[in-house]
Design a protein around this motif. Structure first.
Motif, PDB file in Angstrom:
ATOM      1  N   GLN A 181     127.849  48.657   0.511  1.00 25.29           N
ATOM      2  CA  GLN A 181     126.937  47.834   0.778  1.00 25.29           C
ATOM      3  C   GLN A 181     125.671  48.535  -0.129  1.00 25.29           C
ATOM      4  OE1 GLN A 181     127.603  46.068   3.344  1.00 25.29           O
ATOM      5  NE2 GLN A 181     126.141  47.112   5.872  1.00 25.29           N
ATOM      6  N   MET A 182     125.582  49.476  -0.649  1.00 28.78           N
ATOM      7  CA  MET A 182     124.253  49.923  -1.223  1.00 28.78           C
ATOM      8  C   MET A 182     124.011  49.516  -2.530  1.00 28.78           C
ATOM      9  SD  MET A 182     124.221  53.675  -2.897  1.00 28.78           S
ATOM     10  CE  MET A 182     125.323  53.913  -4.455  1.00 28.78           C
ATOM     11  N   ARG A 200     124.414  42.023  -7.594  1.00 26.38           N
ATOM     12  CA  ARG A 200     124.921  40.624  -7.226  1.00 26.38           C
ATOM     13  C   ARG A 200     124.326  39.393  -8.250  1.00 26.38           C
ATOM     14  NH1 ARG A 200     123.848  41.604  -1.642  1.00 26.38           N
ATOM     15  NH2 ARG A 200     123.274  39.497  -1.428  1.00 26.38           N
ATOM     16  N   MET A 246     110.944  47.403  -7.565  1.00 23.63           N
ATOM     17  CA  MET A 246     111.366  47.841  -5.997  1.00 23.63           C
ATOM     18  C   MET A 246     112.550  46.925  -6.790  1.00 23.63           C
ATOM     19  SD  MET A 246     110.523  43.728  -5.270  1.00 23.63           S
ATOM     20  CE  MET A 246     109.789  44.157  -3.312  1.00 23.63           C
ATOM     21  N   ASN A 247     113.461  46.611  -7.868  1.00 21.67           N
ATOM     22  CA  ASN A 247     114.356  46.286  -7.512  1.00 21.67           C
ATOM     23  C   ASN A 247     115.650  47.433  -7.788  1.00 21.67           C
ATOM     24  OD1 ASN A 247     113.516  43.860  -8.716  1.00 21.67           O
ATOM     25  ND2 ASN A 247     113.745  43.908 -10.303  1.00 21.67           N
ATOM     26  N   GLU A 248     115.100  48.935  -8.380  1.00 21.93           N
ATOM     27  CA  GLU A 248     116.800  49.388  -7.927  1.00 21.93           C
ATOM     28  C   GLU A 248     115.965  50.449  -6.796  1.00 21.93           C
ATOM     29  OE1 GLU A 248     119.417  49.863  -9.382  1.00 21.93           O
ATOM     30  OE2 GLU A 248     118.877  48.581 -10.331  1.00 21.93           O
ATOM     31  N   LYS A 249     116.512  50.237  -5.148  1.00 26.33           N
ATOM     32  CA  LYS A 249     116.151  50.458  -4.316  1.00 26.33           C
ATOM     33  C   LYS A 249     116.240  52.337  -3.736  1.00 26.33           C
ATOM     34  CE  LYS A 249     115.803  46.273  -2.958  1.00 26.33           C
ATOM     35  NZ  LYS A 249     116.210  45.713  -4.464  1.00 26.33           N
ATOM     36  N   ASP A 271     122.598  46.185  -2.791  1.00 26.25           N
ATOM     37  CA  ASP A 271     121.460  45.460  -2.772  1.00 26.25           C
ATOM     38  C   ASP A 271     121.687  45.654  -3.679  1.00 26.25           C
ATOM     39  OD1 ASP A 271     120.989  45.654  -0.186  1.00 26.25           O
ATOM     40  OD2 ASP A 271     120.954  47.599   0.361  1.00 26.25           O
ATOM     41  N   ASN A 314     126.586  39.504   5.688  1.00 25.37           N
ATOM     42  CA  ASN A 314     126.554  38.989   4.621  1.00 25.37           C
ATOM     43  C   ASN A 314     125.946  37.782   4.127  1.00 25.37           C
ATOM     44  OD1 ASN A 314     126.959  41.527   3.119  1.00 25.37           O
ATOM     45  ND2 ASN A 314     128.973  42.033   4.174  1.00 25.37           N
ATOM     46  N   LYS A 315     125.102  38.050   2.902  1.00 22.89           N
ATOM     47  CA  LYS A 315     125.137  36.112   3.090  1.00 22.89           C
ATOM     48  C   LYS A 315     125.765  36.399   1.849  1.00 22.89           C
ATOM     49  CE  LYS A 315     121.226  37.383   1.539  1.00 22.89           C
ATOM     50  NZ  LYS A 315     119.676  36.958   1.245  1.00 22.89           N
ATOM     51  N   PRO A 319     120.677  44.593  -7.067  1.00 26.71           N
ATOM     52  CA  PRO A 319     120.606  43.139  -7.414  1.00 26.71           C
ATOM     53  C   PRO A 319     121.177  42.770  -9.082  1.00 26.71           C
ATOM     54  CG  PRO A 319     117.889  44.003  -7.963  1.00 26.71           C
ATOM     55  CD  PRO A 319     118.759  44.934  -7.017  1.00 26.71           C
ATOM     56  N   PRO A 372     115.035  41.033  -2.747  1.00 27.13           N
ATOM     57  CA  PRO A 372     113.907  41.255  -2.957  1.00 27.13           C
ATOM     58  C   PRO A 372     113.864  41.986  -4.450  1.00 27.13           C
ATOM     59  CG  PRO A 372     115.242  42.269  -1.618  1.00 27.13           C
ATOM     60  CD  PRO A 372     115.960  41.466  -1.618  1.00 27.13           C
ATOM     61  N   VAL A 373     113.419  41.347  -5.527  1.00 26.64           N
ATOM     62  CA  VAL A 373     113.574  41.715  -7.119  1.00 26.64           C
ATOM     63  C   VAL A 373     111.618  41.186  -6.931  1.00 26.64           C
ATOM     64  CG1 VAL A 373     115.909  41.273  -7.146  1.00 26.64           C
ATOM     65  CG2 VAL A 373     114.165  39.549  -7.410  1.00 26.64           C
ATOM     66  N   GLY A 374     110.962  41.595  -8.177  1.00 26.73           N
ATOM     67  CA  GLY A 374     109.747  41.524  -8.482  1.00 26.73           C
ATOM     68  C   GLY A 374     110.268  40.279  -9.417  1.00 26.73           C
ATOM     69  N   GLN A 384     129.870  51.953   2.976  1.00 25.22           N
ATOM     70  CA  GLN A 384     128.488  51.952   2.818  1.00 25.22           C
ATOM     71  C   GLN A 384     128.312  51.976   1.476  1.00 25.22           C
ATOM     72  OE1 GLN A 384     126.309  55.640   4.403  1.00 25.22           O
ATOM     73  NE2 GLN A 384     128.415  55.604   6.202  1.00 25.22           N
ATOM     74  N   ASP A 415     114.943  43.172   2.813  1.00 22.78           N
ATOM     75  CA  ASP A 415     115.895  42.617   2.984  1.00 22.78           C
ATOM     76  C   ASP A 415     116.846  43.390   1.846  1.00 22.78           C
ATOM     77  OD1 ASP A 415     117.881  40.375   3.749  1.00 22.78           O
ATOM     78  OD2 ASP A 415     116.985  38.483   1.908  1.00 22.78           O
ATOM     79  N   VAL A 416     117.927  44.555   2.774  1.00 20.73           N
ATOM     80  CA  VAL A 416     118.670  45.123   2.112  1.00 20.73           C
ATOM     81  C   VAL A 416     119.631  45.252   2.759  1.00 20.73           C
ATOM     82  CG1 VAL A 416     117.458  46.382   0.508  1.00 20.73           C
ATOM     83  CG2 VAL A 416     117.092  47.187   2.622  1.00 20.73           C
ATOM     84  N   LEU A 417     120.660  45.907   2.635  1.00 18.34           N
ATOM     85  CA  LEU A 417     121.723  45.821   3.734  1.00 18.34           C
ATOM     86  C   LEU A 417     121.861  47.334   3.783  1.00 18.34           C
ATOM     87  CD1 LEU A 417     124.552  43.873   1.825  1.00 18.34           C
ATOM     88  CD2 LEU A 417     123.110  43.710   3.557  1.00 18.34           C
ATOM     89  N   GLN A 418     121.290  48.366   3.385  1.00 20.12           N
ATOM     90  CA  GLN A 418     121.215  49.414   3.189  1.00 20.12           C
ATOM     91  C   GLN A 418     119.659  50.567   3.692  1.00 20.12           C
ATOM     92  OE1 GLN A 418     122.280  53.332   0.276  1.00 20.12           O
ATOM     93  NE2 GLN A 418     124.364  53.190   1.821  1.00 20.12           N
ATOM     94  N   GLU A 466     120.348  32.906  -5.343  1.00 20.74           N
ATOM     95  CA  GLU A 466     120.262  33.329  -4.890  1.00 20.74           C
ATOM     96  C   GLU A 466     118.911  34.699  -4.712  1.00 20.74           C
ATOM     97  OE1 GLU A 466     123.064  36.975  -3.660  1.00 20.74           O
ATOM     98  OE2 GLU A 466     122.626  37.310  -2.345  1.00 20.74           O
ATOM     99  N   GLU A 522     123.001  54.347   6.965  1.00 22.39           N
ATOM    100  CA  GLU A 522     123.260  53.547   7.720  1.00 22.39           C
ATOM    101  C   GLU A 522     121.998  52.859   9.228  1.00 22.39           C
ATOM    102  OE1 GLU A 522     126.629  51.537   9.269  1.00 22.39           O
ATOM    103  OE2 GLU A 522     127.299  51.724   6.643  1.00 22.39           O
TER     104      GLU A 522
END
Lengths: 435, 427
Positions: A147-148, A156, B148-151, A151, B423-424, A153, A253-255, A144, B253-256, A250, B320
């Motif tokens: 995954q977090m 990434r 929105m960058n920091e979920k 997310d 995963n992309k 950016p 979802p970013v601004g 988990q 479009d997120v993974l968690q 890539e 999840e």
């Protein structure tokens, strides 16, 4: 009790106590009068990049799955009787830990009962307890976490860049590994890694704040178990000088589109690395100086928004300079940065600008010493690099503008650069602003 | 450490904090005023622009050169929010004069720059300089887009807006994108002037030694403003619980996935509400951490916090998709445990020690003083952290149980992953 050495910075007057403890552990204690809190870090030179190693008596190198150092960090928090957080809860300390590319550190911060918390820290890090059952359970939690972080950016854009920069060096792999790699971890492998890297000869304790050195050392004498130096050797695959590819892109979802522009540089060790790190940092400050005509041009032509920054990113076997920020025209920014680097390499740096930036960096270093947390962390980082706690400010005081120009000429080579971009969904940032 | 507050003029306080352990000095001016849709964006722009230039250092280049020659003195301006109020801040900090290599007066230099930025901005004809206004406006639009960058923080923000729907606290701290786009350089300047004249203003000057000359300079400049100030009745406004529980679901479009649940309360027992938040999900030995994360492995994080300014308890989690329902059930189950009085002495003691640790650490960095004293000023009563600790030490289990039973579920925000979350790989 081991012999204490007092180290003093001639530049700031700050001082700390250094002890090479008979157990093999390096200890740094920074007494900070007037502060209420205490920060303690107990770290090992073991991070995500240390996937291949052997000890003096081993014939073969051991290769372990990616992410195991981070996995071990999670598991060490459970001892045979209870969870370590439950022990800290009884002293009021905030316990935590982190794993980076080249180190793992366990830490606490507190304002009272620091001696009891220090005993907890030293005891649990020296008492591993892993079972297959608890290892299996942790795979879900770490899955988990992976995954977090995927997310995020910022994360990434960096890892996409590292993947395009490094052919084989494990720095390109996520610190926590992948769901697939951590599935290969079992209790035996964790013990193997633990007994290899958690040898006190490979570790550092840094304590700062409202402490007395004698009290800290008395607890160390009581809790540290002597270790034999087993001649640890870690190796990395041979890494070509070239990058894998110059661009990576890539959409997420970013601004606003964000970028990392990294330069792959030659790696080095110890004091040489610290000198190169300080020089590289000043080079970045010169190139991102918000008082420069170059910066103003980038801003007014909307090549960047107000977010151009940079960092030196280095460790064992890797060294790179990374510019980062947000840009709707990242290729245009790269073109402009290449040209500015070429100009400075040719014309040099104005001495007044250099001195202004050097003083500004000196100011930042003084500010760091205002914080208990930053003092403890800095002593740990520098000790693990094999340099002294005040070497950074000394190197800065001796640095010349010609050193920085030479660094820019030698290290910021266009062919060895990678542009990584995270674009907005449906965006076209990679083509924007390209002539 | 010493703390001293003087009222410079109506609604303007100078809080001088002296602490010899620091190697830096800093000034932080906080302007507090009711947040409104009409003014939020213009106010944020009017304060965001102040750090780009001023009337004497009238270009970004000149101002930034001056700051870096003053050993990297920092200057920042931003817009925040406390409940139903907008909080506009201008900060500066710098290293103490004793660290100047050539004996320069860093403090004098930085105070001059700061006060000019605040009182003598780069403006003419009733409007900010257009060149910098356009930069600041684009910067503010980017900030709005980048929320929105920091979920995790994005999810918390969306949950807070949902919980406070229809209240001023719903309004974003920078205003909306549309409002920002519509503001002109003249409107931002007029908003800035109005804030200077009407907002509750708290100035914090924190230095290693008491500095009467600095205080005199600060007071002198603030007294040049003709004030028209009306005190707010209260800076705390309880958010009313909704008639019907409301859920907002968003797919990104997120993974968690993220889930944030909120409850509201009429209870005025602030100490009990805060202790409840700690025991429920505020520490690594809290009920949520030990059960939802450690025992059941349902969430990577699952934490509770209580906002005393709006009387809202929220729990945010990274979870999840297939575990969302199970996690929600377990969060409610753990809250029910508290409601039924299942709090051990150990849990109470652990939460108390954790609060004591936080309170005793106030003052170890200059900003912590600002947060502490600003909160006290907004509460209307100045006291030291050790006095607050005494209040906590008088807490009883019964009060915490009562606080838990006063909670009413209000709303829930959920961020969902798309149906396919493979995963992309980047190109």
């Amino acid at each position: 009790m081991a012999e204490m050495e007092r180290i003093t910075s001639p530049q700031t007057g700050d001082s700390c106590i250094h002890v090479k403890h008979e157990s093999g552990l390096e200890i740094y204690i920074s007494e900070m009068p007037g502060f209420s809190s205490v920060e303690a870090l107990f770290g090992t030179k073991y991070g995500s990049i240390n996937t291949m190693f052997k000890q003096r008596d081993d014939e073969e190198y051991t290769v372990v799955p990616e992410g195991i150092a981070h996995f071990l960090e999670h598991k060490l928090f459970e001892n045979e009787d209870c969870d370590v957080f439950a022990l800290y809860a009884k002293t009021g300390a905030n316990g935590n830990a982190f794993t980076s590319f080249d180190k793992t550190a366990y830490l606490f911060s507190c304002t009272k009962n620091y001696q009891a918390s220090l005993k907890i820290l030293l005891d649990f890090v020296q008492a591993p307890y892993f079972t297959q059952e608890t290892v299996d359970k942790e795979q879900g939690i770490i899955g988990q976490e992976i995954q977090m972080t995927n997310d995020e950016p910022d994360w990434r854009v960096l890892f996409n860049m590292l993947g395009a920069m490094y052919h084989d060096h494990p720095v390109k792999i996520d610190i926590a590994g992948t769901k697939e790699s951590i599935a290969k971890i079992d209790a035996d492998l964790l013990y193997k890694c633990y007994y290899t890297f958690y040898n006190l000869n490979n570790m550092v304790l840094s304590v700062a704040g409202n402490v007395k050195a004698e009290e800290v050392l008395a607890i160390c004498d009581e809790c540290l178990k002597p270790c034999e130096d087993k001649g640890l050797e870690t190796v990395f695959p041979d890494e070509p000088e070239t990058v894998v590819k110059n661009e990576v892109y890539e959409q997420l979802p970013v601004g606003t589109p964000m970028f990392n522009l990294g330069y792959k540089c030659d790696d080095c060790y110890g004091t040489e690395r610290l000198v190169k790190e300080v020089t590289g940092s000043i080079a970045i400050s010169v190139l991102t100086d918000d008082a420069s005509d170059f910066y103003k041009k980038l801003l007014t032509e909307e090549t960047i928004n107000d977010s151009l920054d940079g960092q030196v990113f280095c460790g064992d076997g890797y060294f790179s300079v990374i510019f980062e920020g947000e840009s709707k025209k990242p290729k245009k920014l790269r073109e402009e940065l290449f040209a500015e680097i070429e100009r400075i390499g040719r014309e040099g740096i104005d001495e007044k600008v250099f001195e202004r930036i050097r003083r500004s960096t000196y100011g930042s270093m003084i500010r760091m010493t205002n914080s208990v947390e930053a003092v403890a962390m800095s002593a740990l980082n520098l000790a693990m690099q094999g340099v002294g706690p005040y070497d950074e400010i000394k190197i800065l005081s001796e640095l010349k503008s010609s050193d920085v120009v030479q660094f820019i000429r030698d290290s910021l080579i266009p062919d060895k650069s990678v542009l990584s971009v995270i674009d907005v969904p449906g965006g076209n940032a990679f083509e924007s602003g390209v002539e | 450490m010493t703390y001293d507050r003087k009222e410079l003029c109506e609604g303007v306080g100078l809080n001088a904090i002296t602490d010899s352990k620091f190697k830096t000095s800093s000034i932080s001016v906080r302007f507090i005023l009711p947040i409104s849709r009409e003014t939020a964006a213009a106010n944020a722009l009017g304060f965001g622009i102040l750090t780009y230039s001023n009337s004497s250092l009238d270009t970004m280049k000149k101002l930034n050169e001056r700051l870096s020659s003053l050993y990297g003195g920092s200057l920042s301006g931003y817009s925040g929010k406390r409940g139903d109020f907008q909080l506009l801040t201008l900060n500066a900090s710098w290293i103490d004069n004793r660290y100047a290599i050539d004996g320069e007066d860093i403090t004098g230099g930085m105070l001059g720059v700061f006060l000019d930025c605040l009182f003598s901005p780069n403006a003419s004809g009733g409007a900010f300089a257009e060149e910098y206004f356009n930069i600041v406006k684009k910067e503010q639009l980017s900030r709005i887009d980048n929320e929105m960058n920091e979920k995790r923080s994005y999810a918390l923000k969306k949950a807070q807006q949902l919980a406070c729907k229809g209240e001023p606290a719903e309004i974003p701290q920078f205003g909306t994108r549309e409002d920002t786009e519509a503001v002109t350089a003249a409107q931002a300047y007029s908003a800035y002037r109005k804030v200077l004249e009407t907002a509750r203003t708290e100035i914090f000057y924190i230095s290693p030694e008491r500095d009467p000359e600095a205080e005199r300079l600060i007071a002198e400049r603030f007294r040049t403003i003709s004030r028209s100030y009306k005190a707010a009745d209260s800076y705390r406004t309880k958010s009313p619980v909704k008639d019907e529980f409301e859920t907002l679901t968003e797919t990104l479009d997120v993974l968690q996935c993220k889930m944030v649940r909120t409850w509201k309360t009429d209870s005025d027992d602030e100490i009990a509400n805060i202790m409840l938040g700690r025991i429920f999900g505020g520490t690594p030995v809290s009920k949520l951490f030990l059960n939802v994360r450690e025992k059941m492995s349902l969430c990577y994080y699952c934490a509770a916090r209580f906002s005393w300014i709006k009387n809202i308890l929220s729990v945010d989690s990274g979870v999840e998709k297939e575990n969302i329902d199970k996690a929600r059930d377990e969060i409610e189950h753990q809250l029910d445990e508290i409601r039924r009085g299942n709090i051990s002495d150990g849990e109470l003691e652990d939460a108390m020690l954790s609060i004591e640790n936080d309170l005793t650490g106030i003052g170890d960095d200059p900003t912590s003083y600002v947060y502490w004293y600003l909160d006290r000023l907004l509460e209307g009563k100045i006291f030291a952290p050790e006095d607050r600790l005494k209040d906590y030490k008088n807490i009883t289990k019964a009060r915490i149980v009562q606080a838990a039973n006063a909670l009413r579920p209000d709303s829930e925000y959920i961020m969902l992953t798309p149906d396919s979350t493979e995963n992309k790989e980047a190109d």
